[in-house]
Design a protein around this motif. Structure first.
Motif, PDB file in Angstrom:
ATOM      1  N   ALA A  69       0.988  -1.344  -0.436  1.00  0.00           N
ATOM      2  CA  ALA A  69       0.054  -0.207  -0.432  1.00  0.00           C
ATOM      3  C   ALA A  69       0.573   1.131  -0.533  1.00  0.00           C
ATOM      4  O   ALA A  69       0.316   2.388  -0.528  1.00  0.00           O
ATOM      5  CB  ALA A  69      -1.095   0.228   1.191  1.00  0.00           C
ATOM      6  N   LEU A  70       2.252   1.235   0.652  1.00  0.00           N
ATOM      7  CA  LEU A  70       2.909   2.200   0.968  1.00  0.00           C
ATOM      8  C   LEU A  70       4.102   2.495  -0.532  1.00  0.00           C
ATOM      9  O   LEU A  70       4.789   3.077  -0.492  1.00  0.00           O
ATOM     10  CB  LEU A  70       3.453   2.331   1.908  1.00  0.00           C
ATOM     11  N   GLU A  71       4.762   0.974  -1.404  1.00  0.00           N
ATOM     12  CA  GLU A  71       5.002   1.317  -2.732  1.00  0.00           C
ATOM     13  C   GLU A  71       5.303   2.463  -3.407  1.00  0.00           C
ATOM     14  O   GLU A  71       4.203   2.338  -3.819  1.00  0.00           O
ATOM     15  CB  GLU A  71       4.662   0.242  -2.654  1.00  0.00           C
ATOM     16  N   GLY A  72       6.343   3.305  -3.246  1.00  0.00           N
ATOM     17  CA  GLY A  72       6.043   4.029  -4.530  1.00  0.00           C
ATOM     18  C   GLY A  72       5.888   5.920  -4.053  1.00  0.00           C
ATOM     19  O   GLY A  72       5.853   6.023  -4.848  1.00  0.00           O
ATOM     20  N   LEU A  73       5.456   5.881  -2.718  1.00  0.00           N
ATOM     21  CA  LEU A  73       4.797   7.044  -2.541  1.00  0.00           C
ATOM     22  C   LEU A  73       5.678   7.751  -1.427  1.00  0.00           C
ATOM     23  O   LEU A  73       5.924   9.217  -1.201  1.00  0.00           O
ATOM     24  CB  LEU A  73       4.161   6.863  -0.811  1.00  0.00           C
ATOM     25  N   GLU A  74       7.513   7.422  -1.888  1.00  0.00           N
ATOM     26  CA  GLU A  74       8.009   8.382  -1.030  1.00  0.00           C
ATOM     27  C   GLU A  74       8.316   9.855  -1.871  1.00  0.00           C
ATOM     28  O   GLU A  74       8.113  10.551  -1.576  1.00  0.00           O
ATOM     29  CB  GLU A  74       9.810   7.531  -2.264  1.00  0.00           C
ATOM     30  N   PHE A  75       7.384  10.401  -2.975  1.00  0.00           N
ATOM     31  CA  PHE A  75       7.654  11.569  -3.606  1.00  0.00           C
ATOM     32  C   PHE A  75       6.434  12.553  -2.560  1.00  0.00           C
ATOM     33  O   PHE A  75       6.713  13.540  -3.537  1.00  0.00           O
ATOM     34  CB  PHE A  75       6.772  10.887  -5.561  1.00  0.00           C
ATOM     35  N   MET A  76       5.925  11.296  -2.454  1.00  0.00           N
ATOM     36  CA  MET A  76       5.132  12.240  -1.175  1.00  0.00           C
ATOM     37  C   MET A  76       5.298  12.603   0.103  1.00  0.00           C
ATOM     38  O   MET A  76       4.890  12.531   0.835  1.00  0.00           O
ATOM     39  CB  MET A  76       3.488  12.354  -1.227  1.00  0.00           C
ATOM     40  N   GLY A  77       7.047  12.130   0.345  1.00  0.00           N
ATOM     41  CA  GLY A  77       7.584  12.096   1.907  1.00  0.00           C
ATOM     42  C   GLY A  77       7.258  10.871   2.446  1.00  0.00           C
ATOM     43  O   GLY A  77       6.536  10.828   3.804  1.00  0.00           O
ATOM     44  N   VAL A  78       6.152   9.898   2.016  1.00  0.00           N
ATOM     45  CA  VAL A  78       5.966   8.347   2.846  1.00  0.00           C
ATOM     46  C   VAL A  78       7.274   7.494   2.572  1.00  0.00           C
ATOM     47  O   VAL A  78       7.202   6.624   1.393  1.00  0.00           O
ATOM     48  CB  VAL A  78       5.023   8.486   2.421  1.00  0.00           C
ATOM     49  N   SER A  79       7.509   6.818   3.620  1.00  0.00           N
ATOM     50  CA  SER A  79       8.606   5.915   3.235  1.00  0.00           C
ATOM     51  C   SER A  79       8.824   5.036   4.608  1.00  0.00           C
ATOM     52  O   SER A  79       8.948   5.948   5.192  1.00  0.00           O
ATOM     53  CB  SER A  79      10.449   6.335   2.912  1.00  0.00           C
ATOM     54  N   LEU A  80       8.592   3.846   4.321  1.00  0.00           N
ATOM     55  CA  LEU A  80       8.465   2.864   5.017  1.00  0.00           C
ATOM     56  C   LEU A  80       9.894   2.221   5.525  1.00  0.00           C
ATOM     57  O   LEU A  80      10.361   2.089   4.308  1.00  0.00           O
ATOM     58  CB  LEU A  80       7.351   1.257   4.969  1.00  0.00           C
ATOM     59  N   GLU A 107       6.646   1.665  15.124  1.00  0.00           N
ATOM     60  CA  GLU A 107       6.647   3.304  14.208  1.00  0.00           C
ATOM     61  C   GLU A 107       7.597   2.163  13.635  1.00  0.00           C
ATOM     62  O   GLU A 107       8.057   1.234  13.467  1.00  0.00           O
ATOM     63  CB  GLU A 107       7.663   4.303  15.285  1.00  0.00           C
ATOM     64  N   LEU A 108       7.186   2.338  12.002  1.00  0.00           N
ATOM     65  CA  LEU A 108       7.937   1.970  10.806  1.00  0.00           C
ATOM     66  C   LEU A 108       7.989   2.801   9.963  1.00  0.00           C
ATOM     67  O   LEU A 108       8.276   2.767   8.702  1.00  0.00           O
ATOM     68  CB  LEU A 108       6.916   0.672  10.211  1.00  0.00           C
ATOM     69  N   THR A 109       8.118   3.918  10.219  1.00  0.00           N
ATOM     70  CA  THR A 109       9.027   4.901   9.465  1.00  0.00           C
ATOM     71  C   THR A 109       9.935   4.890   8.796  1.00  0.00           C
ATOM     72  O   THR A 109      10.730   4.879   9.084  1.00  0.00           O
ATOM     73  CB  THR A 109       9.306   5.989  10.389  1.00  0.00           C
ATOM     74  N   GLY A 110      11.207   4.926   7.756  1.00  0.00           N
ATOM     75  CA  GLY A 110      11.256   5.287   7.188  1.00  0.00           C
ATOM     76  C   GLY A 110      12.319   5.896   6.982  1.00  0.00           C
ATOM     77  O   GLY A 110      11.982   6.805   7.627  1.00  0.00           O
ATOM     78  N   GLU A 111      13.754   6.367   6.435  1.00  0.00           N
ATOM     79  CA  GLU A 111      14.655   6.965   5.993  1.00  0.00           C
ATOM     80  C   GLU A 111      13.858   7.793   5.632  1.00  0.00           C
ATOM     81  O   GLU A 111      14.003   7.676   4.814  1.00  0.00           O
ATOM     82  CB  GLU A 111      15.807   5.839   5.919  1.00  0.00           C
ATOM     83  N   GLY A 112      14.398   9.450   6.218  1.00  0.00           N
ATOM     84  CA  GLY A 112      14.114  10.566   5.604  1.00  0.00           C
ATOM     85  C   GLY A 112      12.725  10.669   5.192  1.00  0.00           C
ATOM     86  O   GLY A 112      11.815  11.528   4.182  1.00  0.00           O
ATOM     87  N   SER A 113      11.819   9.405   5.865  1.00  0.00           N
ATOM     88  CA  SER A 113      10.480  10.150   4.893  1.00  0.00           C
ATOM     89  C   SER A 113       9.899  10.933   6.297  1.00  0.00           C
ATOM     90  O   SER A 113      10.240  11.270   7.252  1.00  0.00           O
ATOM     91  CB  SER A 113       9.676   8.796   6.274  1.00  0.00           C
ATOM     92  N   ARG A 114       8.997  11.822   5.819  1.00  0.00           N
ATOM     93  CA  ARG A 114       8.314  13.466   6.417  1.00  0.00           C
ATOM     94  C   ARG A 114       6.812  12.421   7.241  1.00  0.00           C
ATOM     95  O   ARG A 114       6.644  13.254   8.303  1.00  0.00           O
ATOM     96  CB  ARG A 114       7.883  14.068   4.940  1.00  0.00           C
TER      97      ARG A 114
END
Ligand code: ADP
Length: 397
Positions: free
Chosen positions: A338-349, A362-369
């Motif tokens: 569901a979150l794949e490819g959403l890095e463009f909007m600041g979402v990284s798992l 918490e599952l927030t990835g590196e650099g995720s806003r």
């Protein structure tokens, strides 16, 4: 203060007994499945003890309620009269929402929407009546699932059909899973240490919905007038073109009853995969090469992903995405896809954390806003708190 919270499914009865006198203590909890059959399954657990599990006939709710009462009276209740109330997470009623005493007028309003919530309202009404008979002096309080969404603005809740349907028949988006979205909102705020957040709450269970929450208030949600829309559910269709039923009925002679059964019981994950309404089975079948099962999983995740993108747009950004419900808490695959490819909007798992997630975490990835969480939802405590507040307000009045 002792509050028994009950959650009634079409074939299940879940309950949790709370003591909310000073803290929030769970005294007992249990779950009955296959109610209405000779092969019922019942698990009951008192605080500090192992769960007792048994299979036994549970031919109706009256039997289930009697079994539950007997179990509660063994250890956690001196008498049923010591209960301050029984509280229900009720789904839908015509012209009624929020927290209500379940009297005849509210039960009639629920009955008036039996066509709109066919899997929920009839069993709930039956169970509430059985409780009323079993405990005639105990207040029965209902917390409606639509209540959390009362803050939606007209642009979110009006449908693009003649406005007379809204004005004359109150046809509009109501939204459901309010107790879970409210719990997820409060818990996400606690985990982030702030309440001024743009949150996408993803309640993914047998039935699922997403909710865009701004500063603690529901802005929009993808269940609507009924529970038949939004993302696909375990066996309900979710959003489809409204002309599909019309075409099937006019050109192929489908009856209204056939259409209703198809959309309500034979669609969603079950209908698409042809395997099961349980995502675990569908994931397994997809892994072993079943193409229909793979398409069902892909579609399910894609629908969630599109809804996340749309709510980020509606809110002008997203600070947090939280997953809850049986699927949201447990399926690493669904969260990842569901979150794949959403890095463009600041979402990284964080892919590694996601695989081993044990909610709440918490599952927030590196650099995720945006921050990402898996949360073990607790709808019962939300209902219990609301019932307590309702009783307190009645005492003051
Ligand atoms: P309900 O909406 O009926 O209250 P739940 O929130 O408990 O149900 O969610 C039930 C769903 O959770 C089931 O369809 C099941 O497929 C799914 N589920 C539970 N555990 C897992 C898991 N480990 N992986 C994938 N799906 C799971």
């Amino acid at each position: 203060m002792k509050i028994l919270v009950c959650n009634v499914g079409s074939t299940s009865l879940k309950y949790r007994l709370f003591d909310l006198t000073s803290g929030e203590e769970t005294l007992s909890e249990g779950r009955m499945e296959r109610v209405g059959t000779q092969a019922g399954a019942w698990s009951h657990k008192n605080a500090g003890q192992e769960a007792v599990k048994q299979t036994l006939p549970i031919p109706d709710y009256a039997t289930g309620i009697r079994l539950m009462q007997e179990a509660l009276l063994v250890k956690t209740l001196d008498s049923m009269e010591s209960l301050d109330c029984v509280a229900f997470k009720v789904v839908h009623a015509q012209g009624v929402t929020g927290v209500q005493l379940l009297d005849e007028s509210v039960l009639s309003a629920m009955a008036a929407f039996k066509t709109v919530a066919p899997s929920h309202n009839p069993p709930y009404i039956a169970a509430i009546r059985q409780f009323q008979q079993a405990l005639p002096n105990t207040p029965m309080i209902g917390s409606f699932e639509t209540g959390f969404h009362a803050t939606m603005p007209p642009k979110a809740y009006l449908y693009s059909v003649p406005i007379s349907l809204y004005k004359e028949h109150a046809i509009r988006r109501y939204g459901f899973h309010g107790a879970s979205h409210e719990y997820v909102t409060t818990r996400t705020s606690e985990l982030m240490g702030r309440t001024d957040i743009k949150l996408i709450s993803c309640h993914l269970g047998g039935s699922g919905s997403l909710c865009a929450v701004v500063n603690g208030k529901s802005l929009d949600t993808n269940l609507g007038f009924s529970l038949q829309c939004g993302i696909m559910h375990n066996n309900r269709c979710g959003d489809i073109d409204p002309y599909i039923p019309i075409y099937l009925m006019k050109d192929f002679g489908y009856s209204l009853a056939q259409i209703e059964t198809m959309l309500n019981k034979e669609s969603g994950l079950l209908g698409m995969s042809g395997v099961s309404n349980d995502l675990r089975d569908v994931e397994l079948a997809a892994e072993t090469g079943n193409e229909d099962a793979q398409n069902a999983v892909d579609s399910y995740c894609y629908q969630i992903q599109k809804q996340i993108g749309s709510y980020a747009a509606a809110m002008g950004g997203v600070d947090a995405i939280s997953f809850a419900g049986g699927i949201g808490e447990n399926s690493a695959l669904v969260r990842r896809k569901a979150l794949e490819g959403l890095e463009f909007m600041g979402v990284s798992l964080d892919i590694a954390k996601n695989e081993t997630a044990k909610p709440d975490c918490e599952l927030t990835g590196e650099g995720s806003r945006a921050r990402i969480f898996a949360i073990a939802t607790n709808e019962e405590i939300v209902v219990a708190r609301k019932a307590k507040a309702y009783l307190a307000s009645r005492t003051q009045a």
